[in-house]
Design a protein around this motif. Structure first.
Motif, PDB file in Angstrom:
ATOM      1  N   THR A 105       0.847  -1.185   0.000  1.00  0.00           N
ATOM      2  CA  THR A 105       0.000   0.000   0.000  1.00  0.00           C
ATOM      3  C   THR A 105       0.886   1.239   0.000  1.00  0.00           C
ATOM      4  OG1 THR A 105      -0.034   0.181   2.402  1.00  0.00           O
ATOM      5  CG2 THR A 105      -1.739  -1.181   1.415  1.00  0.00           C
ATOM      6  N   LEU A 107       1.129   3.608   2.209  1.00  0.00           N
ATOM      7  CA  LEU A 107       1.826   3.759   3.493  1.00  0.00           C
ATOM      8  C   LEU A 107       2.984   2.768   3.602  1.00  0.00           C
ATOM      9  CD1 LEU A 107       1.635   5.253   6.328  1.00  0.00           C
ATOM     10  CD2 LEU A 107       0.783   3.054   7.137  1.00  0.00           C
ATOM     11  N   GLU A 108       2.733   1.520   3.193  1.00  0.00           N
ATOM     12  CA  GLU A 108       3.790   0.508   3.256  1.00  0.00           C
ATOM     13  C   GLU A 108       4.960   0.880   2.339  1.00  0.00           C
ATOM     14  OE1 GLU A 108       0.761  -3.204   4.273  1.00  0.00           O
ATOM     15  OE2 GLU A 108       1.487  -2.918   2.241  1.00  0.00           O
ATOM     16  N   ILE A 111       7.087   3.420   4.316  1.00  0.00           N
ATOM     17  CA  ILE A 111       7.875   2.991   5.483  1.00  0.00           C
ATOM     18  C   ILE A 111       8.843   1.859   5.146  1.00  0.00           C
ATOM     19  CG2 ILE A 111       6.074   3.699   7.112  1.00  0.00           C
ATOM     20  CD1 ILE A 111       5.376   0.756   7.466  1.00  0.00           C
ATOM     21  N   GLU A 112       8.763   1.330   3.925  1.00  0.00           N
ATOM     22  CA  GLU A 112       9.610   0.186   3.562  1.00  0.00           C
ATOM     23  C   GLU A 112      11.100   0.474   3.787  1.00  0.00           C
ATOM     24  OE1 GLU A 112       8.547  -2.771   2.732  1.00  0.00           O
ATOM     25  OE2 GLU A 112      10.488  -3.643   2.245  1.00  0.00           O
ATOM     26  N   GLY A 113      11.588   1.556   3.199  1.00  0.00           N
ATOM     27  CA  GLY A 113      13.010   1.907   3.344  1.00  0.00           C
ATOM     28  C   GLY A 113      13.376   2.271   4.778  1.00  0.00           C
ATOM     29  N   HIS A 116      13.097  -1.104   6.962  1.00  0.00           N
ATOM     30  CA  HIS A 116      13.912  -2.281   6.641  1.00  0.00           C
ATOM     31  C   HIS A 116      15.345  -1.946   6.244  1.00  0.00           C
ATOM     32  CE1 HIS A 116      10.621  -5.108   7.024  1.00  0.00           C
ATOM     33  NE2 HIS A 116       9.860  -4.189   6.490  1.00  0.00           N
ATOM     34  N   VAL A 117      15.579  -0.745   5.736  1.00  0.00           N
ATOM     35  CA  VAL A 117      16.955  -0.370   5.396  1.00  0.00           C
ATOM     36  C   VAL A 117      17.584   0.414   6.542  1.00  0.00           C
ATOM     37  CG1 VAL A 117      18.427   0.883   3.779  1.00  0.00           C
ATOM     38  CG2 VAL A 117      16.415  -0.340   2.929  1.00  0.00           C
ATOM     39  N   ARG A 122       9.132   1.287  13.825  1.00  0.00           N
ATOM     40  CA  ARG A 122       7.993   1.259  12.929  1.00  0.00           C
ATOM     41  C   ARG A 122       6.965   2.359  13.233  1.00  0.00           C
ATOM     42  NH1 ARG A 122       6.800  -3.039   9.986  1.00  0.00           N
ATOM     43  NH2 ARG A 122       4.877  -2.807   8.830  1.00  0.00           N
ATOM     44  N   ILE A 126       5.683   5.290  10.735  1.00  0.00           N
ATOM     45  CA  ILE A 126       4.297   5.446  10.289  1.00  0.00           C
ATOM     46  C   ILE A 126       3.820   6.874  10.531  1.00  0.00           C
ATOM     47  CG2 ILE A 126       1.914   4.737  10.762  1.00  0.00           C
ATOM     48  CD1 ILE A 126       2.925   1.908  11.193  1.00  0.00           C
ATOM     49  N   ARG A 161       7.702   9.001  -0.587  1.00  0.00           N
ATOM     50  CA  ARG A 161       8.549   7.847  -0.271  1.00  0.00           C
ATOM     51  C   ARG A 161      10.025   8.254  -0.223  1.00  0.00           C
ATOM     52  NH1 ARG A 161       8.936   2.671  -4.260  1.00  0.00           N
ATOM     53  NH2 ARG A 161       9.665   4.272  -5.691  1.00  0.00           N
ATOM     54  N   MET A 165      12.921   8.734   3.516  1.00  0.00           N
ATOM     55  CA  MET A 165      14.285   8.255   3.786  1.00  0.00           C
ATOM     56  C   MET A 165      15.131   9.315   4.494  1.00  0.00           C
ATOM     57  SD  MET A 165      14.554   5.104   2.687  1.00  0.00           S
ATOM     58  CE  MET A 165      16.311   4.787   2.533  1.00  0.00           C
TER      59      MET A 165
END
Lengths: 252, 244
Positions: A105, A107-108, A111-113, A116-117, A122, A126, A161, A165
């Motif tokens: 999605t 939002l996902e 927050i991915e980078g 997880h990077v 979390r 968010i 996005r 970062m």
């Protein structure tokens, strides 16, 4: 001190020499527009800065960290790869065709980078992502998938996005070229707001009005070399070369 | 109209055949698991390995897709035992066991097909989405786990579900290397009762039900994995819920 600099970048694809020693240096808050007709090497140059293309030779510095490329440098060594990954985190990229992850999605995607990077908490990611979506005007699309958004909304999500970062600088690769004309305005408005915030931005674009009114420096590439460079007022008022004059008159 | 005695026979047959279902399930699960792991390795080598070893993988895929599974199974079970080195080797306790031999043959064969499915799925992952991963600092295992594998899985699932169903049916070949799974037990009942039609119908019904259940499971998985292909979810439905 420069936040991002690329010095003397060379790149060839087979027989074709696409970049013949191009340099750029951006200080904090600089907005640099990179112009040029297609095939001039402007997108390749931008992609060389975060090493999505590996330059054949040259030197790249991001936030004080330096990578020298040239003959004999093994791009596969683990140390160099780590360094490249770290550097890319500092240089968020916005692509021409958005490149949002289709299985996540909005939002996902944001927050991915960070999660997880960058291994940030979390909940904090968010909260920050929601604020960014608010800022680019698509807070209501939080739980939608990219395929459900219009092009302009997708590009604004991609910008959010990139911002998530917390990058030192933003790279834009023709961010409005894949959009319907009536959607271009929304994206440009967001970019203008970012410039006014003092973000450091390198923008490959065909939008002359953006280059002229938002950026504080313009680079014109022709056949893999910098043909003209300077503050937009001077450059557009008094084109230094005939080719640049033709280029801007063709884009009015 | 079948008599009460015939119903009794059918019930007894079904009972006997169902008692062999765990063996069929064991063959299926073991060979799918082993074959899946092997296929992942083969795919990795085929796409990332040195050219000579990638060619070796292509040859493997060609041989195991191009020859009958039954012959492969016979070769593993009867063929290998011809070599004294095998009979006296470390693996003999495994290779003298019909169940193990059937699993090995099934796994080797499904790995060849599955490797092709995985390869196609990986190649179908959009380069731009991989690039977006790289651009935010992902590489190697993280990129594979977070971006490439989830996208490839969605690509692979329809073709892979077919392979899984084929494997359920292929376990029946194990009856010919003396494994008493559903088909093997059916053959044994027929050899004493001569009621070919009734017994095989019962056996077929069991495979049909098993495959029906498996296909439903995969359909549910596919549905869960592809919300992006459905109409936009109302924001309210998931609003407030943290992302998974």
């Amino acid at each position: 001190m420069n936040i991002v600099s690329a010095r003397n970048i060379h790149k060839r694809f087979g027989q074709q020499e696409v970049l013949k020693g191009v340099s750029v240096a951006a200080n904090r808050g600089d907005v640099i527009s990179i112009l040029g007709s297609s095939g001039s090497g402007k997108s390749t140059f931008l992609r060389c800065i975060n090493l999505l293309e590996t330059p054949d030779a040259g030197e790249i510095t991001v936030a004080g960290e330096r990578i020298v490329l040239g003959a004999g440098r093994a791009a596969r060594s683990t140390r160099l790869r780590r360094q490249i990954d770290r550097m890319r985190g500092e240089l968020a990229m916005v692509f021409q065709s958005f490149n949002l992850w289709s299985h996540l999605t909005i939002l996902e995607n944001l927050i991915e980078g960070p999660v997880h990077v960058q291994k940030r908490a979390r909940a904090e990611c968010i909260a920050e992502a929601e604020a960014l979506l608010e800022k680019v005007g698509i807070a209501d699309k939080r739980d939608h998938y990219p395929a459900h958004l219009s092009g302009g909304q997708q590009q604004r999500a991609a910008i959010a996005r990139a911002l998530a970062m917390r990058p030192q600088a933003l790279l834009f690769d023709e961010p409005t070229s894949a959009l319907d004309p009536e959607l271009v305005g929304d994206v440009l408005r967001v970019m203008r707001a970012l410039a006014e915030e003092g973000r450091t931005m390198l923008v490959v674009t065909h939008e002359m009005s953006f280059a002229r009114s938002v950026s504080n420096r313009v680079m014109f590439l022709h056949r893999g070399q910098v043909e003209a460079e300077g503050p937009p007022d001077e450059l557009f008022r008094d084109p230094p070369t005939e080719r640049f004059r033709q280029f801007i008159s063709g884009h009015r | 109209m079948p008599s009460a005695g015939e119903f009794g026979f059918l019930a007894a047959t079904l009972g006997e055949l169902l008692a062999a279902l765990p063996v069929t399930l064991g063959l299926f699960l073991a060979s799918i698991a082993l074959g899946g792991v092997l296929a992942a390795g083969l795919t990795w080598v085929r796409l990332r390995g040195a050219p000579w070893i990638a060619r070796l993988v292509r040859a493997y895929v060609f041989v195991f897709r191009g020859s009958p599974l039954l012959i492969q199974m016979f070769l593993v079970f009867y063929g290998l035992a011809q070599f004294p080195a095998v009979r006296h080797g470390m693996l003999w306790p495994v290779l003298r066991n019909p169940f193990a031999c059937a699993v090995i043959a099934l796994a080797l064969c499904t790995a060849a097909y599955t490797a092709e499915i995985f390869r196609g799925a990986l190649l179908a992952v959009p380069v731009q989405q991989i690039e977006a991963g790289r651009a935010c600092g992902m590489s190697g295992w993280l990129l594979l786990r977070r971006i490439i594998a989830p996208l490839a899985l969605r690509q692979a699932l329809p073709a892979y579900s077919t392979e899984i169903v084929l494997m359920v049916k292929s376990t029946s070949l194990a009856s010919l290397v003396t494994v008493w799974e559903v088909t093997g037990v059916a053959l044994r009942i027929i050899s004493t009762t001569y009621k070919t039609l009734e017994v095989f119908m019962c056996a077929a019904a069991i495979y049909l039900l098993l495959n029906f259940a498996i296909l439903r499971l995969i359909a549910v998985l596919e549905y869960r994995l592809s919300p992006q292909l459905r109409a936009a979810a109302p924001a309210a439905r998931r609003a407030g819920a943290a992302a998974p």
